[in-house]
Write an enzyme that holds these catalytic residues in place. Structure first.
Site, PDB file in Angstrom:
ATOM      1  N   CYS A  70       0.759  -1.098   0.159  1.00 42.50           N
ATOM      2  CA  CYS A  70      -0.022   0.080  -0.031  1.00 42.50           C
ATOM      3  C   CYS A  70       0.756   1.353  -0.024  1.00 42.50           C
ATOM      4  CB  CYS A  70      -0.654  -0.078   1.421  1.00 42.50           C
ATOM      5  SG  CYS A  70      -1.799   1.462   1.477  1.00 42.50           S
ATOM      6  N   CYS A  73       0.140   3.657   3.006  1.00 43.21           N
ATOM      7  CA  CYS A  73       1.288   3.303   4.511  1.00 43.21           C
ATOM      8  C   CYS A  73       2.617   4.040   4.302  1.00 43.21           C
ATOM      9  CB  CYS A  73       1.059   1.736   4.741  1.00 43.21           C
ATOM     10  SG  CYS A  73      -0.235   0.691   4.317  1.00 43.21           S
ATOM     11  N   HIS A 116      -3.521   0.531   8.474  1.00 39.64           N
ATOM     12  CA  HIS A 116      -4.462   0.100   7.378  1.00 39.64           C
ATOM     13  C   HIS A 116      -5.645  -0.353   7.404  1.00 39.64           C
ATOM     14  CE1 HIS A 116      -4.413  -1.443   3.347  1.00 39.64           C
ATOM     15  NE2 HIS A 116      -4.510  -2.116   3.131  1.00 39.64           N
ATOM     16  N   HIS A 167      -6.343   1.854   2.118  1.00 39.97           N
ATOM     17  CA  HIS A 167      -6.140   3.059   3.537  1.00 39.97           C
ATOM     18  C   HIS A 167      -7.031   4.149   3.646  1.00 39.97           C
ATOM     19  CE1 HIS A 167      -2.611   3.833   6.254  1.00 39.97           C
ATOM     20  NE2 HIS A 167      -3.756   4.665   6.342  1.00 39.97           N
ATOM     21  N   HIS A 169      -8.300   7.497   3.548  1.00 34.36           N
ATOM     22  CA  HIS A 169      -8.036   8.671   3.286  1.00 34.36           C
ATOM     23  C   HIS A 169      -9.506   9.038   2.519  1.00 34.36           C
ATOM     24  CE1 HIS A 169      -7.848   6.055  -0.137  1.00 34.36           C
ATOM     25  NE2 HIS A 169      -7.803   7.205  -1.228  1.00 34.36           N
TER      26      HIS A 169
END
Length: 352
Positions: A70, A73, A116, A167, A169
């Site tokens: 990811c 991260c 995450h 993730h 966001h």
């Protein structure tokens, strides 16, 4: 809140927002990246009068990478990501694959937490407040760019929405124009103001909603309700009770109460469809007054606009999505399968 600005290997800006004032952020991006080149341009549709961003470079953006790769991260050993440090509270950085760039605006990514497997709903109130402060700071900074007329902070959550990175966001779009949806609100504001001899339409709407049966949550400074003419099966609007044009104008009392109200609202969204259901996909969108001139909306000023957040899901019932088919996509006429009153009742039922 401590703010630390740095640069990634390809020249993009990255900003750390930390809870602790003594946090040091001096990690260097070790990736061998070349400078980012975009092909974004804005084209105006002469029939509809709106603008379309053409951004072919986005075809190559990262798409559903495994969790251990990811890019949102923190960097860990030889696994290098968009965030050079090994930990963070909240991070904002320029999107590597922006829809808007240069004279066409700017796009940023907002990472709510380094965890995450978390979600916005699982944040603490302190963490949620830090995100609010980051949104506010970015709104202020972006509003001063000469190419920016409107700042839009939002979160897309869930693969059904089209999210390609798991993730937790969100994003910020800084547009070089007033968006069509905002322009519609401003035209309605102007017409109502003229027809009523100066009455504010947002104030009228909020007064009516406060007296109706679709209230979900109400605090001292915020109120959340399902609107009378909700477009989506489950749609909630969150307003500060004191009308302000943007995030910058919120007072400390409203900022302090926001995390409690918003986190409870998100947690209720995750319980709409019952136990055992996957997390509810949603879009959470802040509506702020444009920073450009409002001359075309006669009689309306920035202070007439009301900051608010719109939260909605495209899931209409367990295992079924609300698709924008012929009427919605072809004619922009929404057909809602769930009466707003029933949606509000359900959101009250799932209180924690």
């Amino acid at each position: 809140m401590k703010k630390t600005s740095t640069r990634l290997a390809d020249g993009r800006e990255l900003i750390y927002y930390d809870l602790r004032d003594d946090t040091v952020r001096d990690a260097v991006d070790r990736r061998p990246l070349e400078r980012t080149h975009t092909t974004s341009e804005i084209r105006r549709d002469p029939l509809l009068g709106d603008q379309v961003a053409i951004a072919s470079h986005r075809q190559g953006r990262t798409y559903h990478p495994p969790a251990d790769q990811c890019p949102l991260c923190p960097t860990e050993g030889d696994r290098l990501s968009e965030i050079p440090d090994s930990s963070y509270d909240v991070v904002v950085f320029e999107n590597r694959f922006p829809s808007l760039a240069g004279d066409s605006g700017r796009c940023e990514v907002v990472c709510f937490t380094s965890d995450h497997d978390a979600s916005f709903a699982s944040l603490t109130e302190e963490q949620a407040r830090l995100v609010l402060d980051a949104w506010t700071d970015r709104t202020s900074e972006l509003s001063h760019l000469p190419s920016v007329e409107q700042v839009f902070c939002f979160e897309n959550r869930g693969e059904e929405i089209g999210v390609t990175l798991g993730h937790p966001h969100g994003q910020i779009y800084a547009y070089p124009f007033t968006t069509p949806r905002t322009a519609l609100m401003l035209r309605s504001l102007a017409a109502h103001k003229e027809a009523t001899g100066g009455e504010n339409l947002f104030d009228t709407v909020l007064e009516r909603e406060l007296a109706d049966e679709r209230i979900i949550l109400e605090g001292e400074h915020w109120v959340a309700f399902v609107p009378y003419a909700a477009h989506w099966p489950y749609e909630v609007h969150l307003y500060p009770k004191r009308r302000v044009p943007d995030l910058l104008a919120l007072d400390e009392a409203a900022r302090s109460e926001f995390p409690q109200v918003y986190l409870e609202l998100l947690r209720r969204f995750d319980r709409i469809f019952g136990e055992g259901e996957p997390p509810t996909p949603y879009i959470a969108a802040w509506h702020q007054a444009p920073f450009g001139t409002l001359e075309e909306f006669e009689g309306v000023t920035r202070d007439d606009f009301a900051l608010h957040l719109e939260l909605f899901t495209i899931r209409r019932t367990s295992g079924k999505l609300k698709f924008l088919a012929g009427s919605e996509s072809g004619m922009s006429v929404f057909i809602n399968d769930v009466p707003p009153e029933r949606a509000a009742e359900r959101l009250r039922e799932v209180a924690s």
